[in-house]
Design a protein around this motif. Sequence first.
Motif, short mmCIF file in Angstrom:
data_model
loop_
_atom_site.label_atom_id
_atom_site.label_comp_id
_atom_site.label_asym_id
_atom_site.label_seq_id
_atom_site.Cartn_x
_atom_site.Cartn_y
_atom_site.Cartn_z
N ASN A 61 -9.25 -72.99 -55.39
CA ASN A 61 -9.99 -72.15 -56.33
C ASN A 61 -9.12 -71.89 -57.56
OD1 ASN A 61 -11.37 -70.15 -57.70
ND2 ASN A 61 -11.88 -68.98 -55.86
N PRO A 62 -9.60 -72.21 -58.76
CA PRO A 62 -8.78 -71.97 -59.95
C PRO A 62 -8.41 -70.50 -60.13
CG PRO A 62 -10.65 -73.39 -60.47
CD PRO A 62 -10.87 -72.88 -59.09
N ALA A 63 -9.22 -69.59 -59.55
CA ALA A 63 -8.91 -68.16 -59.64
C ALA A 63 -7.87 -67.74 -58.61
CB ALA A 63 -10.19 -67.35 -59.45
N ASP A 64 -7.52 -68.63 -57.69
CA ASP A 64 -6.53 -68.31 -56.66
C ASP A 64 -5.59 -69.50 -56.53
OD1 ASP A 64 -5.21 -66.98 -54.66
OD2 ASP A 64 -6.63 -67.51 -53.08
N ARG A 65 -4.88 -69.77 -57.59
CA ARG A 65 -4.01 -70.95 -57.69
C ARG A 65 -2.85 -70.84 -56.70
NH1 ARG A 65 -3.03 -74.62 -61.97
NH2 ARG A 65 -0.96 -75.54 -61.87
N PRO A 66 -2.55 -71.92 -55.96
CA PRO A 66 -1.42 -71.88 -55.02
C PRO A 66 -0.10 -71.70 -55.76
CG PRO A 66 -2.85 -73.78 -54.61
CD PRO A 66 -3.28 -73.21 -55.91
N SER A 67 0.88 -71.20 -55.04
CA SER A 67 2.22 -71.07 -55.62
C SER A 67 2.84 -72.45 -55.76
CB SER A 67 3.10 -70.20 -54.72
OG SER A 67 3.24 -70.82 -53.44
N GLY A 68 3.83 -72.55 -56.62
CA GLY A 68 4.52 -73.82 -56.82
C GLY A 68 3.59 -74.86 -57.41
N CYS A 69 3.68 -76.10 -56.91
CA CYS A 69 2.79 -77.17 -57.36
C CYS A 69 1.39 -76.91 -56.82
CB CYS A 69 3.31 -78.52 -56.86
SG CYS A 69 2.19 -79.90 -57.18
N ALA A 70 0.40 -76.91 -57.70
CA ALA A 70 -0.97 -76.60 -57.28
C ALA A 70 -1.53 -77.63 -56.31
CB ALA A 70 -1.87 -76.51 -58.52
N PHE A 71 -0.95 -78.82 -56.27
CA PHE A 71 -1.45 -79.89 -55.41
C PHE A 71 -0.82 -79.87 -54.03
CE2 PHE A 71 -1.52 -84.52 -54.19
CZ PHE A 71 -2.89 -84.60 -54.00
N HIS A 72 0.22 -79.08 -53.82
CA HIS A 72 0.99 -79.22 -52.57
C HIS A 72 0.19 -78.95 -51.29
CE1 HIS A 72 1.66 -74.75 -52.33
NE2 HIS A 72 1.81 -75.03 -51.06
N PRO A 73 -0.85 -78.06 -51.26
CA PRO A 73 -1.59 -77.88 -50.00
C PRO A 73 -2.34 -79.14 -49.55
CG PRO A 73 -1.97 -76.02 -51.47
CD PRO A 73 -1.31 -77.09 -52.28
N ARG A 74 -2.62 -80.07 -50.46
CA ARG A 74 -3.37 -81.29 -50.13
C ARG A 74 -2.49 -82.54 -50.14
NH1 ARG A 74 -8.10 -81.76 -54.28
NH2 ARG A 74 -9.10 -82.96 -52.61
N CYS A 75 -1.23 -82.39 -50.49
CA CYS A 75 -0.36 -83.55 -50.72
C CYS A 75 0.26 -84.05 -49.42
CB CYS A 75 0.73 -83.17 -51.71
SG CYS A 75 1.86 -84.53 -52.10
N PRO A 76 0.11 -85.35 -49.10
CA PRO A 76 0.71 -85.89 -47.87
C PRO A 76 2.22 -86.03 -47.94
CG PRO A 76 -0.33 -87.65 -49.13
CD PRO A 76 -0.68 -86.37 -49.83
N ALA A 77 2.81 -85.91 -49.13
CA ALA A 77 4.26 -86.09 -49.28
C ALA A 77 4.95 -84.78 -49.69
CB ALA A 77 4.55 -87.17 -50.31
N ALA A 78 4.28 -83.64 -49.52
CA ALA A 78 4.80 -82.37 -50.02
C ALA A 78 6.12 -81.99 -49.33
CB ALA A 78 3.77 -81.27 -49.81
N LEU A 79 7.02 -81.42 -50.13
CA LEU A 79 8.30 -80.93 -49.65
C LEU A 79 8.28 -79.40 -49.66
CD1 LEU A 79 10.48 -83.20 -51.96
CD2 LEU A 79 9.90 -83.65 -49.58
#
Length: 326
Positions: free
Chosen positions: A273-291
């Motif tokens: 949700n753009p009104a509830d942007r994740p912390s850090g990289c916005a893509f990290h909750p969906r990213c298969p290579a997230a650190l």
Amino acid sequence: MTLPLLEATGLTRHYLMRRGLFGRPVEVRAVNGVSLALERGRTLGLVGESGCGKSTTGRLVLGLERPDAGGVAFEGQPMPPPGTPAWRALRARMQMVFQDPLGALDRRMSIGAQIAEPLEIHRIGDRPERVAQLLRDVGLRPDQAGRYPHELSGGQRQRAVLARALATEPALLVCDEPISALDVSIQAQVMNLLVELQARLSTAILFVSHDLRAVRQVSHRVAVMYLGRIVEEGEPDAVLHDPAHPYAQALVSAIPHPGRRQRRVLLQGDPPNPADRPSGCAFHPRCPAALPLCAQEDPVLKPRPGDGRRVACHVAQGDLPARKAA
């Protein structure tokens, strides 16, 4: 070094959105620190999912909306404030081609009258001959000037919209999803027309689209947006054949290639949700290579050595070694 025709720096546009009928308003970051440059006679393709901020970016660079932060320079000069006489005069050199040609045209006016309208506003003479030439330039007949929008096909209406945008001989065209409402055969005609007109007039084009195949055909550079930010930008062959950002990899893997098997990158979950942007990289909750770093620190869009592209990704930039997804 030649200055770019258009340069946007740190463009930011936020909106207030109410959650529910009686909920408190929350801030939505539609565009969040976008920087881009566009040279004369070149096309920059801006791609991403619906709602990522592409169209808002197009309106911001034309001054149709006022940014909350950042700025736009045209031919090395700051964009005048919207609505001022200086901005209106400059708008003759910057035009927009909208997504829905029928909605962009006035159904009560003939095509010829609508093409002549910007000539009248900017006091450009020789209108009848100019209108006839513009119609010929976009593949329409001069005798179609007297027709109304409902009397034209979808492809003809989009050509009429393009003729109106070209009436003042703009140096910059912003094309906002100009082919999404057209049949596939008509899409190819409109894209070929844009390429031909650019070659002849040296017009710079910001081509906003979610269709990566169309972007590949017309663009000299490609920028991929996710949740209001550019996450990768570079030459089409680099970005669309060997994407570096995990989100760009997922987008490119979804392009069908007849007769060739390919591995599809499937993302987990829904866009945040753009009104509830994740912390850090916005893509990290969906990213298969997230650190772990990705959830803590938002990566900066910066050049990647050796391949001439900019990437906003800790993994692609080599900040830490990537780990395999479980």
